[in-house]
Design a protein around this motif. Structure first.
Motif, PDB file in Angstrom:
ATOM      1  N   CYS A 177      -3.135   5.377  -0.857  1.00 22.30           N
ATOM      2  CA  CYS A 177      -2.678   4.479  -1.926  1.00 22.30           C
ATOM      3  C   CYS A 177      -2.607   3.025  -1.458  1.00 22.30           C
ATOM      4  O   CYS A 177      -3.112   2.120  -2.123  1.00 22.30           O
ATOM      5  N   ALA A 178      -1.974   2.822  -0.316  1.00 18.51           N
ATOM      6  CA  ALA A 178      -1.636   1.450   0.095  1.00 18.51           C
ATOM      7  C   ALA A 178      -2.707   0.785   0.951  1.00 18.51           C
ATOM      8  O   ALA A 178      -2.743  -0.448   1.036  1.00 18.51           O
ATOM      9  N   THR A 179      -3.564   1.592   1.571  1.00 18.10           N
ATOM     10  CA  THR A 179      -4.569   1.008   2.461  1.00 18.10           C
ATOM     11  C   THR A 179      -5.994   1.265   1.959  1.00 18.10           C
ATOM     12  O   THR A 179      -6.737   0.314   1.686  1.00 18.10           O
ATOM     13  N   ALA A 180      -6.367   2.544   1.817  1.00 18.81           N
ATOM     14  CA  ALA A 180      -7.770   2.827   1.464  1.00 18.81           C
ATOM     15  C   ALA A 180      -8.104   2.349   0.046  1.00 18.81           C
ATOM     16  O   ALA A 180      -9.135   1.700  -0.171  1.00 18.81           O
ATOM     17  N   HIS A 181      -7.246   2.671  -0.919  1.00 20.83           N
ATOM     18  CA  HIS A 181      -7.543   2.262  -2.301  1.00 20.83           C
ATOM     19  C   HIS A 181      -7.550   0.737  -2.415  1.00 20.83           C
ATOM     20  O   HIS A 181      -8.398   0.152  -3.097  1.00 20.83           O
ATOM     21  N   VAL A 182      -6.630   0.099  -1.725  1.00 17.72           N
ATOM     22  CA  VAL A 182      -6.563  -1.372  -1.763  1.00 17.72           C
ATOM     23  C   VAL A 182      -7.809  -1.982  -1.095  1.00 17.72           C
ATOM     24  O   VAL A 182      -8.377  -2.961  -1.586  1.00 17.72           O
ATOM     25  N   ALA A 183      -8.256  -1.350  -0.016  1.00 16.67           N
ATOM     26  CA  ALA A 183      -9.489  -1.826   0.636  1.00 16.67           C
ATOM     27  C   ALA A 183     -10.659  -1.749  -0.346  1.00 16.67           C
ATOM     28  O   ALA A 183     -11.462  -2.683  -0.460  1.00 16.67           O
ATOM     29  N   PHE A 184     -10.721  -0.632  -1.061  1.00 20.29           N
ATOM     30  CA  PHE A 184     -11.802  -0.452  -2.037  1.00 20.29           C
ATOM     31  C   PHE A 184     -11.691  -1.465  -3.181  1.00 20.29           C
ATOM     32  O   PHE A 184     -12.696  -1.997  -3.667  1.00 20.29           O
ATOM     33  N   ALA A 185     -10.468  -1.745  -3.599  1.00 22.68           N
ATOM     34  CA  ALA A 185     -10.255  -2.658  -4.737  1.00 22.68           C
ATOM     35  C   ALA A 185     -10.810  -4.053  -4.462  1.00 22.68           C
ATOM     36  O   ALA A 185     -11.126  -4.798  -5.394  1.00 22.68           O
ATOM     37  N   HIS A 186     -10.948  -4.398  -3.189  1.00 22.29           N
ATOM     38  CA  HIS A 186     -11.502  -5.718  -2.864  1.00 22.29           C
ATOM     39  C   HIS A 186     -12.966  -5.867  -3.303  1.00 22.29           C
ATOM     40  O   HIS A 186     -13.497  -6.971  -3.317  1.00 22.29           O
ATOM     41  N   MET A 187     -13.600  -4.725  -3.662  1.00 25.16           N
ATOM     42  CA  MET A 187     -14.995  -4.800  -4.083  1.00 25.16           C
ATOM     43  C   MET A 187     -15.122  -5.423  -5.476  1.00 25.16           C
ATOM     44  O   MET A 187     -16.027  -6.208  -5.732  1.00 25.16           O
ATOM     45  N   GLN A 188     -14.213  -5.033  -6.380  1.00 26.00           N
ATOM     46  CA  GLN A 188     -14.342  -5.494  -7.775  1.00 26.00           C
ATOM     47  C   GLN A 188     -13.152  -6.303  -8.262  1.00 26.00           C
ATOM     48  O   GLN A 188     -13.209  -6.889  -9.332  1.00 26.00           O
ATOM     49  N   ARG A 189     -12.079  -6.267  -7.514  1.00 25.63           N
ATOM     50  CA  ARG A 189     -10.836  -6.865  -8.007  1.00 25.63           C
ATOM     51  C   ARG A 189     -10.362  -8.028  -7.142  1.00 25.63           C
ATOM     52  O   ARG A 189      -9.163  -8.265  -7.013  1.00 25.63           O
TER      53      ARG A 189
END
Ligand SMILES: N[C@@H](CCC(=O)N[C@@H](CS)C(=O)NCC(=O)O)C(=O)O
Length: 205
Positions: free
Chosen positions: A100-112
């Motif tokens: 939740c706090a690391t992997a998803h946030v890392a991914f969110a940097h692609m579009q968000r």
């Protein structure tokens, strides 16, 4: 009765799969993010953070994947998807917190990227780091969180539904999941579960 607010292909896949897996009685309500439905007043009443998933329960709304997943697991004890000991429960929680706090946030940097910076240049710089950050995350999961074949070892638990998302994030970022054999095997095992397949069909993926 439970109602899951979800967007197709989003991280709401995780609680959706778990609801199906535990045989819950539930309804779904689609919130198409692409059409901005998550920012409409009616949805902000459900989740003022304007994100999915959200789970309406008889006691009120729960947001945040780790909390939703543990609620589903705890309210469907017969499905036996909670780990048996406090230590194992903490290990499962640690994996969910990391996703939740690391992997998803890392991914969110692609579009968000607009969440973190305003300039187009900064957004591009963030996008350029997503693959290497997700590789780091995959290394951590592969070597420290995923016992195999399921996250917690021989038995499927609530965090497996969440871990299913990681290879999806990796694929979208161009990271080859086959470089992480345990993660790849976990994903394959998830794809053989009827609950996963039923939910994927609803999400059209
Ligand atoms: N920490 C939250 C993250 C939820 C989240 O970011 N969901 C995305 C979809 S995967 C979303 O609703 N995005 C809408 C937006 O950013 O406008 C959780 O795990 O539930």
């Amino acid at each position: 009765m439970l109602t899951l607010y979800y967007a197709k292909g989003s991280s709401a896949l995780a609680p959706h799969i778990l609801l199906e897996e535990v045989g819950a009685e539930y309804a779904v309500h689609e919130v198409p993010i692409a059409k901005g439905a998550n920012t409409e007043p009616a949805y902000l009443e459900i989740n003022p953070k304007a994100r999915v998933p959200a789970l309406m329960t008889p006691n009120g709304v729960i947001t945040e994947n780790p909390a939703i997943l543990t609620y589903i697991a705890a309210t469907h004890q017969q499905a036996h998807v909670l780990p048996d000991t406090p230590f194992e429960r903490a290990e499962a929680d640690a994996l969910c917190a990391y996703l939740c706090a690391t992997a998803h946030v890392a991914f969110a940097h692609m579009q968000r990227g607009a969440r973190w910076a305003d300039s187009a240049e900064a957004h591009e710089a963030m996008k350029a780091k997503v693959a290497s950050n997700l590789r780091d995350c995959a290394d951590v999961v592969e070597h420290h969180h995923l016992k195999g074949p399921w996250a917690m070892g021989d038995r499927y638990t609530f965090c497996d539904a969440y871990l299913f998302l990681m290879p999806r994030w990796m694929e979208k970022a161009g990271v080859d999941v086959s470089d992480y054999p345990k993660l790849a095997a976990h994903h394959d095992a998830m794809l053989h579960r009827p609950a996963t397949l039923a939910v994927m069909a609803v999400h059209g993926i």
